[in-house]
Each structure stands twice: as C-alpha cells, then as structure tokens.
Design an enzyme around this catalytic site. Structure first.
Site, short mmCIF file in Angstrom:
data_model
loop_
_atom_site.label_atom_id
_atom_site.label_comp_id
_atom_site.label_asym_id
_atom_site.label_seq_id
_atom_site.Cartn_x
_atom_site.Cartn_y
_atom_site.Cartn_z
N PRO A 1 3.20 7.08 -4.59
CA PRO A 1 3.53 6.29 -5.78
C PRO A 1 3.07 4.84 -5.59
O PRO A 1 3.60 4.12 -4.76
CB PRO A 1 5.05 6.39 -5.87
CG PRO A 1 5.50 6.70 -4.49
CD PRO A 1 4.41 7.48 -3.85
N ASP B 1 2.51 1.71 -1.10
CA ASP B 1 3.17 3.00 -1.28
C ASP B 1 4.67 2.74 -1.41
O ASP B 1 5.32 2.30 -0.45
CB ASP B 1 2.86 3.89 -0.06
CG ASP B 1 3.41 5.30 -0.20
OD1 ASP B 1 4.30 5.51 -1.05
OD2 ASP B 1 2.96 6.19 0.55
N HIS B 2 5.21 3.02 -2.60
CA HIS B 2 6.60 2.67 -2.86
C HIS B 2 7.58 3.57 -2.09
O HIS B 2 8.78 3.28 -2.06
CB HIS B 2 6.89 2.75 -4.35
CG HIS B 2 7.84 1.69 -4.83
ND1 HIS B 2 8.64 0.97 -4.00
CD2 HIS B 2 8.11 1.23 -6.08
CE1 HIS B 2 9.36 0.11 -4.69
NE2 HIS B 2 9.06 0.23 -5.97
N ARG B 3 7.10 4.63 -1.47
CA ARG B 3 7.97 5.42 -0.60
C ARG B 3 8.28 4.65 0.67
O ARG B 3 9.35 4.79 1.26
CB ARG B 3 7.30 6.76 -0.24
CG ARG B 3 7.02 7.69 -1.40
CD ARG B 3 6.23 8.90 -0.93
NE ARG B 3 4.96 8.51 -0.32
CZ ARG B 3 4.09 9.37 0.25
NH1 ARG B 3 4.40 10.66 0.29
NH2 ARG B 3 2.98 8.94 0.77
#
Length: 472
Positions: free
Chosen positions: A265, A442-444
């Site tokens: 994401p 990467d929003h993770r």
C-alpha cells in the site's frame, strides 16, 4: 597405435543470476569452424539485469550455433556445440569405440557463468546417440575434422560478421566496457595500440585509434555512423503503429512494478525545499576539488547524503516486509539504489553499505555506479539487495512524481528539478533555488509519522547542508 577421438560437447545457457530464467543473445563472437579454447568468450547475452559475456568451458572446434543474434533463450537450453578432440591410449576395435565414448564424453565440469558456482544437485543427461560422433583414425594422419551436418552450414548467425572475433591465442586484453565500446565503434581491438598496464587496451586507446583513422582517411564525405548501444525504436507521427518487443530490462521492470503496486500500500508525501545553500555548496565542492580529483559532484550526491543521514536518525524506515514469517525486518545496512536510465531501459543498481561511506566515498561509488549502468555492464550483484531508492526525475525537467517502490523496499525518494522561484527568505520575497521532494513508502512498514519525519529531515538537511556534518 594411438587413436584420436572426437565427440560433440554442448554448451547450455548458464544460470546467469538469481531469479532469472532467460537471456537474449546480443552477439556471437565465433562461427562454425572456429577453434575455441577454455575460457574464451563466445557470445554476449543480455538478462533482465545486465549484459554479460559468456566464456566456453572447454577446447574444440565450433560445430553449430543453435540460435541467431536477438533470440531469447531459456536457461539450460543448448546454444552452441563444439567438437572436442581427445587422445586414447591404444587402438581399440572400431565397433567398441562408439559404445565407450558416450560414457567418457561428459567431464565433471559444468557450464556456469563467471562469478557463479555450479548448480547444486544432480542433473540427468538424456542419451543423444545421434549427436555424438566418434572418428577413429591413425594418429600420424592429420585428417581434417568430420564435416558439419547440413543445418550447421545454414545457421543464420554464420552470416553476421562479428568485428571482435579473435583467433585462438590472439585476444587483446581489455575490460568488458572497453570491448563494448570498440564493438559499437566498429573497431578491431587487435589494431589498437594499448597503453594501459600490462598491455591492457583502455577507452582512451580506442578513441585515439578512431581519431587517428579519421585523420588519415580520404577527404571526408559523410561522417561514419556510430552504432548505438542498442537499436532504438522511434515512433513518428502519421507513420502507423510501432510495436516494441517486451523483453529484457523493460519486461523485468514491468513485472516488478505491477507486483509492487498491487502488493504494498503506497503513500506519497511532498515537500518544497529552498536548496539555495545546497547548490552553493555543490559549486564550492566542484571548484575546490576537496573530495578528490576526477570525483563528480552533483546535487544528487547531497540528496543521497541527506537521505542516508535521515535514515541513520530513523532506521525503522530501512525495513522489509517478510510475509512468510509475518515479521518486519529492519535492515542492518543501507544499500542505496539509484534509478538510472540506460539504452536498455530503467534499472536500479545499488551502492552497498552506502550509509557507512564518507561523502567522498559516496561520490566515487555514485559516479562508478552511473558510468557502469550507462555502459550496460551492471553486474547482477549490484542489482540485488537494495533497501531504499532515489529517483532523480529533475534531470528531465520534471518537478515531482509519485514513485513506485522497488519490490522488497520500504521507501523511494523522488528528487525534482531545481528552479529559481520567488521565496520568502528572511522576511522578504526574493528569488531562491527551490526543488520538490516526494517520498513514497510502504504503509505496512512506515506510518505517517515516520514517513513525515524522514522527509522533513531530508528537507532540513538540504536547506542547511552544514547540518550534514553535525547530524551525521
């Protein structure tokens, strides 16, 4: 009475790098009938990561080239066969020789690319009685080798002249980039006078040879066309559709970007920065030469140093998502990738342990990385293991963008064009050098706070480059 045994050996497309299953044959440097020796380069191939020269691992006479230049070949497929001569002790009955030959024809050595070990695990070789020929003749009789079968003579690659094909024992010493340059310019390296250590031909030697040849040429008509590194397909308006094959670097890039875009994401943040002081610092470093002779200094160098300093302050952004273990892996060192446009497409080689380098060491590594990439000689190792990337879209006059992460990385920084803009400085509106930075992450792995802090640090360092010393 001694006998001479001749049998066919097959050389297969080797495993040219981790995760790669195919390669394109760029050029052949031998043809049917040529004598080759162990270690001699027979062709150059292009993978999704780099162009590589392939050496043959045995001696003999070329019997057949199985693929033409431009063909894409799977790893493990036979690309060339060579007639190998051996010496047997005593004359054996003619009928018995063909039975024993196949068992002796395959030595323990396996074809692998230079820099890679042989594959582990056994492989089973299927019987090819129709392709193994044994000729028994008295040793004193210098009989020529058996004639090649009809398909050999008709091989399409035999008609393509190769400028740098070298006879056995007469191969000039030169590095792969120099060989590539000579080939592109149509120069036979045997005609070039070497000036490098131990008789090595350098780039300057090749250029000097071209200049000398041009000086003694007849009255100039039209300048000789210099062959490009790779054919470039140019689309012209009104001429109809143009189809470009999807292969090599372009194919690998497309697959990686699709995988990244639909796996991680993405979040992208932007900031405008007054880089007037940074641009002055770059000019000072250029004029003083304090980083060393022949070291190129550019704004990209200070952007890279600023990002590395910010990562040192916030190491959590130098991370990787391990789906199998359901863990976040914070990497121990920063392998800084630099997106480089090459004639074969966009590639992202990386500088290993960039965070542990001084500014001068980083500048030297950056210059070498860019030069090697433009020559198309980036090694597979330099393409692997990247942890964070910079893409310099400003060189194209672009202000910013939303860069897509390289698979396995947590962040990528886009460096936009530096423009003179009206800016509030010390309470007055004055012209200043301004750029736009964009950080995708990467929003993770990276939440909004961490991503914002990293981007803010990079901006602060570029606005006040002296902080590179105090913060570093």
């Amino acid at each position: 009475m001694t006998t001479e045994v001749r049998s066919l050996r097959e050389f297969k497309m080797p495993d040219v790098g981790e995760g790669l299953t195919e390669a394109e044959i760029l050029s052949w440097s031998v043809k049917p009938g040529d004598t080759v020796t162990d270690g001699q380069v027979v062709c150059e191939v292009e993978t999704a990561k780099a162009a590589v020269e392939l050496p043959i691992p045995f001696n003999g006479v070329v019997e057949r080239l199985f693929f033409p230049e431009g063909a894409t070949v799977d790893v493990g497929t036979v690309i060339i066969s060579v007639a190998v001569a051996g010496e047997a002790g005593a004359a054996a009955p003619a009928a018995a020789a063909p039975v024993a030959a196949p068992a002796e024809a395959e030595p323990a050595r396996r074809e692998v690319l230079v820099g890679y070990g042989p594959r582990t695990g056994g492989t089973q070789r299927r019987a090819r009685r129709t392709t193994t020929t044994t000729v028994v003749a008295p040793a004193p009789a210098p009989a020529p080798a058996a004639p090649a079968p009809a398909p050999v003579a008709a091989a399409p690659v035999a008609a393509a002249p190769v400028v740098l094909a070298q006879p056995t024992g007469d191969r000039p010493l030169a590095k792969p980039p120099v060989r590539k340059l000579a080939k592109d310019l149509g120069v036979d390296l045997r005609a070039v006078t070497p000036t490098g250590p131990d008789g090595v031909v350098t780039r300057e030697d090749v250029h000097a040879h071209v200049a000398a040849a041009a000086a003694v040429a007849a009255p100039p008509a039209e300048p000789a066309a210099v062959a490009p590194v790779e054919p470039v397909v140019v689309a012209t308006a009104g001429t109809g559709d143009v189809r470009v094959p999807i292969k090599g670097v372009r194919k690998a890039t497309a697959q990686a970007m699709v995988a990244s875009a639909f796996t991680a994401p993405h979040v992208t943040e932007f900031v405008q920065v007054d880089v007037t002081r940074t641009m002055k610092f770059v000019r000072r470093l250029k004029e003083s030469g304090e980083l060393g002779r022949d070291i190129r200094v550019s704004p990209l160098l200070l952007v890279a140093k600023a990002l590395l300093t910010a990562i040192k302050r916030h190491p959590e952004i130098n991370a990787q998502w391990d789906e199998a273990a359901q863990e976040i892996v914070i990497r121990g060192q920063v392998n800084l990738g630099i997106a480089a446009a090459t004639p074969r497409g966009l590639i992202v080689p990386n500088i290993k342990d960039a965070g542990g380098r001084t500014l001068s060491g980083l500048a030297a590594a950056l210059g070498e990385l860019i030069d090697t990439a433009r020559l198309g000689k980036t090694s597979p190792n330099d393409m692997q293991g990247g942890t964070v990337t910079i893409t310099n879209v400003g060189v194209f006059g672009v202000d910013t963008g939303t860069p897509i992460l390289n698979p396995g990385e947590a962040a990528i920084l886009a460096f936009g064009a530096v423009r003179e803009l009206p800016w509030v400085h010390k309470g007055k509106v004055v012209p200043r050098q301004v750029t736009t930075l964009a950080l995708s992450f990467d929003h993770r792995l990276v939440d909004g706070e961490l991503g914002s802090r990293v981007l803010a640090d990079v901006a602060a360092l570029l606005e006040h480059p002296k902080r590179l010393i105090t913060w570093g």
